[in-house]
Each structure stands twice: as C-alpha cells, then as structure tokens.
Design a protein around this motif. Structure first.
Motif, PDB file in Angstrom:
ATOM      1  N   GLN A 181      -7.723  14.741   0.968  1.00 23.64           N
ATOM      2  CA  GLN A 181      -7.333  13.361   1.220  1.00 23.64           C
ATOM      3  C   GLN A 181      -7.574  12.478  -0.001  1.00 23.64           C
ATOM      4  N   SER A 182      -8.672  12.745  -0.698  1.00 21.93           N
ATOM      5  CA  SER A 182      -8.976  11.984  -1.909  1.00 21.93           C
ATOM      6  C   SER A 182      -7.873  12.173  -2.951  1.00 21.93           C
ATOM      7  N   TRP A 183      -7.407  13.409  -3.129  1.00 22.97           N
ATOM      8  CA  TRP A 183      -6.334  13.719  -4.066  1.00 22.97           C
ATOM      9  C   TRP A 183      -5.026  13.066  -3.625  1.00 22.97           C
ATOM     10  N   THR A 184      -4.722  13.136  -2.348  1.00 15.38           N
ATOM     11  CA  THR A 184      -3.495  12.540  -1.813  1.00 15.38           C
ATOM     12  C   THR A 184      -3.501  11.029  -1.999  1.00 15.38           C
ATOM     13  N   ASP A 185      -4.648  10.391  -1.742  1.00 15.87           N
ATOM     14  CA  ASP A 185      -4.749   8.935  -1.899  1.00 15.87           C
ATOM     15  C   ASP A 185      -4.560   8.529  -3.358  1.00 15.87           C
ATOM     16  N   PHE A 186      -5.160   9.310  -4.259  1.00 22.56           N
ATOM     17  CA  PHE A 186      -4.989   9.024  -5.691  1.00 22.56           C
ATOM     18  C   PHE A 186      -3.517   9.107  -6.062  1.00 22.56           C
ATOM     19  N   TRP A 187      -2.868  10.173  -5.631  1.00 22.11           N
ATOM     20  CA  TRP A 187      -1.467  10.394  -5.982  1.00 22.11           C
ATOM     21  C   TRP A 187      -0.586   9.277  -5.434  1.00 22.11           C
ATOM     22  N   LYS A 188      -0.820   8.895  -4.201  1.00 24.60           N
ATOM     23  CA  LYS A 188      -0.018   7.855  -3.557  1.00 24.60           C
ATOM     24  C   LYS A 188      -0.178   6.525  -4.294  1.00 24.60           C
ATOM     25  N   GLU A 189      -1.411   6.230  -4.694  1.00 27.79           N
ATOM     26  CA  GLU A 189      -1.668   4.969  -5.395  1.00 27.79           C
ATOM     27  C   GLU A 189      -1.035   4.961  -6.788  1.00 27.79           C
ATOM     28  N   LYS A 190      -1.216   6.041  -7.534  1.00 28.73           N
ATOM     29  CA  LYS A 190      -0.765   6.044  -8.926  1.00 28.73           C
ATOM     30  C   LYS A 190       0.751   6.176  -9.061  1.00 28.73           C
ATOM     31  N   VAL A 208       2.123   9.122 -17.476  1.00 20.01           N
ATOM     32  CA  VAL A 208       1.323   7.957 -17.088  1.00 20.01           C
ATOM     33  C   VAL A 208       0.253   8.370 -16.076  1.00 20.01           C
ATOM     34  N   ILE A 209       0.633   9.214 -15.116  1.00 22.75           N
ATOM     35  CA  ILE A 209      -0.321   9.648 -14.085  1.00 22.75           C
ATOM     36  C   ILE A 209      -1.444  10.478 -14.696  1.00 22.75           C
ATOM     37  N   ILE A 210      -1.113  11.315 -15.676  1.00 26.17           N
ATOM     38  CA  ILE A 210      -2.153  12.109 -16.345  1.00 26.17           C
ATOM     39  C   ILE A 210      -3.172  11.186 -17.013  1.00 26.17           C
ATOM     40  N   LYS A 211      -2.690  10.121 -17.663  1.00 26.50           N
ATOM     41  CA  LYS A 211      -3.610   9.172 -18.302  1.00 26.50           C
ATOM     42  C   LYS A 211      -4.483   8.482 -17.268  1.00 26.50           C
ATOM     43  N   GLU A 212      -3.897   8.128 -16.137  1.00 26.19           N
ATOM     44  CA  GLU A 212      -4.667   7.500 -15.058  1.00 26.19           C
ATOM     45  C   GLU A 212      -5.693   8.472 -14.482  1.00 26.19           C
ATOM     46  N   ARG A 216       2.751   4.617  -7.403  1.00 31.49           N
ATOM     47  CA  ARG A 216       3.271   3.266  -7.164  1.00 31.49           C
ATOM     48  C   ARG A 216       2.732   2.265  -8.185  1.00 31.49           C
ATOM     49  N   SER A 217       2.021   2.743  -9.181  1.00 29.21           N
ATOM     50  CA  SER A 217       1.386   1.850 -10.149  1.00 29.21           C
ATOM     51  C   SER A 217       2.425   1.193 -11.041  1.00 29.21           C
ATOM     52  N   GLU A 218       2.026   0.091 -11.668  1.00 28.42           N
ATOM     53  CA  GLU A 218       2.939  -0.668 -12.521  1.00 28.42           C
ATOM     54  C   GLU A 218       3.432   0.172 -13.695  1.00 28.42           C
ATOM     55  N   GLY A 219       2.524   0.970 -14.280  1.00 25.48           N
ATOM     56  CA  GLY A 219       2.902   1.795 -15.420  1.00 25.48           C
ATOM     57  C   GLY A 219       3.973   2.811 -15.076  1.00 25.48           C
TER      58      GLY A 219
END
Length: 304
Positions: free
Chosen positions: A228-237, A257-261, A239-242
């Motif tokens: 769930q922690s991984w899924t939440d991270f993925w869902k958030e990033k 961009v996601i790799i940098k995040e 949708r990120s501005e970058g």
C-alpha cells in the motif's frame, strides 16, 4: 573513383598509404575506395579502407562528447547551413557504406553518433529517422521517431497558406516551435507512436510496476502495508506537477521525474528497505523495457 584508380591505389607505396591514414586524410576518398573495392570484390582493399575510416572517425574526437568521444566534423547546428548539409550528407554516405559492406563496427559508430547529435538538432533527428526507415535500423528508429515527435510540429508535403511544404523542410513557427515536413508514412508512424505511448502511460499510471517482496518482508513486516505504501507513492507522484508538465506521450521523461522523486523519498514507514530497493529497480526495468520497445510504438499497423 574508377576501377583503374582503385587498382592504382592498391599498388601505391607504403608511405602513400600512411598519408591516407594520417589526420589530413581525405574521408571522401576513403569512402570511394571502399565503395569501388566492394563493387569489384577487392576484399582486402575494402577491409583496409573500412578500417581506415573507422580509425579516422575514432581519432577525430570532439570535446563536446567527453563521456562518449565521437567526431569533430559533424556540427550540432539548428540552422540549415552549408556545414550542416555537408555533415548530413557525409553521415548518410557513411551509413550507406556500412550497410553495403556489412561493416557492423562502422554502423554502430554512426548510430551512436546520430543518437548523440539528435539531442541537439531536429535536422539530425529527421536524418536519423529517414536513414532508419531506409535501412530498417531498429537501434536508431525508436529514438529518432521519439525525438521528432517531441521536438517538432510535423506536417505532410503539400500547399500551405502562402507557401508549399516540401518533405524534409524545417521552419520556425510563430509559436517558437519547429515545423518539420515528413512523408505521409512517417506522419502516420509518428501519430501512431504518440497514441500508443499515451495509452501506455495511462496503463502505467493506473498500476505501478510490480516487484517481488523480500522474504523478510512477510516475516517481519505487514506485507499489505508495504504494498500500500508503494501504491500510494506511485499514485501521488504520477499526478505531481513535474510529471504533468510533460506531454502524455513522454513516458520516459515522466518515469525519469518519478525516479528523482523516489530518490528523495527517504525512509518509507510502512515499506521494507529491501522492498523499496526492489521497487526502485522495477522503475528502471520499466524504463529499459520501453526504450527497447520504442521502434514498435512507431509502426503504422497493428493494435493501438
């Protein structure tokens, strides 16, 4: 260069051969020697000329490619100058020669060169795309089509408002972007690539890359919480501005961009350390998978 001239060359003194392979060597002459030698089956001379060309290219390195030394003679220009036209013509001749003589080392060198030059010029991206189509160069096609798709407004030849579009022309638009005139088949492939990559992102955004949990995760952690922690991270990033600042078909850029995040994430409270490392590898594997499949996105047939 004629048959008799090549025959004369094979009888030259060793000192004259040294001049041909010197820094002042005439690359066009070497290309002609290799072509005519191949035509008349002078295998030893053909091999010698091809190896001399390869050595010449490796010797004339450019400081702008410190991480991957390539050649000084090919300028990265954005305007269609005589130097650029000469450069494009020489690159095309070398790739056609490598293909005709089945010289894989020279072909690899030229593909590597074009991949570098594409990042600084739409002219070279178009050249790479055209040569990849002509010789079915899979290693070049995907990156070339992607470069054209991301850096230009592409149209087909024909009459426009106040002017005529000629295949290969590159013009500045009032919006600041560059307009490239491509063939109808190339336009179809570019549009197909855009559509397929956009769909690939939609699927990837909805389901994060999968990874195998570490054995110790199930033993000492709540595995569901880790997932769930991984899924939440993925869902958030995703949708990120970058990420959203990049085009929907720019899947590789968005993953970058996601790799940098991910690298900024720090410790994830509910994610096992080993699982976090595995999750990071899964993103890199997805990038590699898309890079290898890029040529398949830019085809005019198949499913969309």
């Amino acid at each position: 260069m004629s048959f008799s001239r090549v025959h004369q060359f094979t009888d030259d003194r060793p000192s004259e051969l040294i001049i041909v392979r010197s820094p002042k060597a005439d690359l066009s002459r070497l290309i002609d020697i290799a072509k005519v030698s191949s035509k008349y089956s002078f295998k030893s001379t053909e091999t010698w000329a091809l190896d001399a060309i390869q050595e010449y290219l490796e010797r004339n390195t450019s400081p702008m490619f410190n991480d991957n030394p390539l050649i000084r003679m090919f300028p990265t220009l954005n305007t269609r100058s005589s130097a650029l036209l000469e450069s494009e013509g020489q690159i095309a001749r070398l790739i056609r020669l490598a293909q005709m003589c089945s010289h894989s080392r020279l072909m690899d060198t030229m593909i590597q060169l074009l991949q570098k030059l594409m990042s600084g010029s739409l002219h070279y991206s178009y050249l790479a795309m055209t040569l990849a189509d002509e010789f079915n160069l899979r290693d070049l096609r995907g990156a070339a089509y992607l470069g054209v798709m991301q850096t230009s407004v592409f149209v087909c030849p024909g009459a426009g408002i106040g002017h005529t579009y000629v295949e290969g022309d590159i013009q500045e638009t009032s919006e600041g972007s560059q307009r490239l005139v491509v063939s109808p088949v190339q336009q179809l492939r570019l549009l197909s690539g855009y559509h397929r990559l956009s769909k690939a992102w939609d699927k990837l955004r909805a389901v994060p890359p999968q990874f195998e949990h570490a054995p110790s995760c199930g033993a000492t952690w709540h595995q569901h919480g880790c997932t769930q922690s991984w899924t939440d991270f993925w869902k958030e990033k995703t949708r990120s501005e970058g990420v959203l600042s990049l085009g929907s078909a720019n899947v590789l850029g968005r993953l970058g961009v996601i790799i940098k995040e991910f690298d900024k994430w720090g410790s994830a409270t509910y994610m096992h350390h080993d699982c976090k490392s595995a999750a990071r590898r899964s993103i890199h594997e997805k990038v590699k998978q898309i890079q290898q499949a890029l040529p398949d996105y830019f085809t005019e047939g198949g499913e969309y």
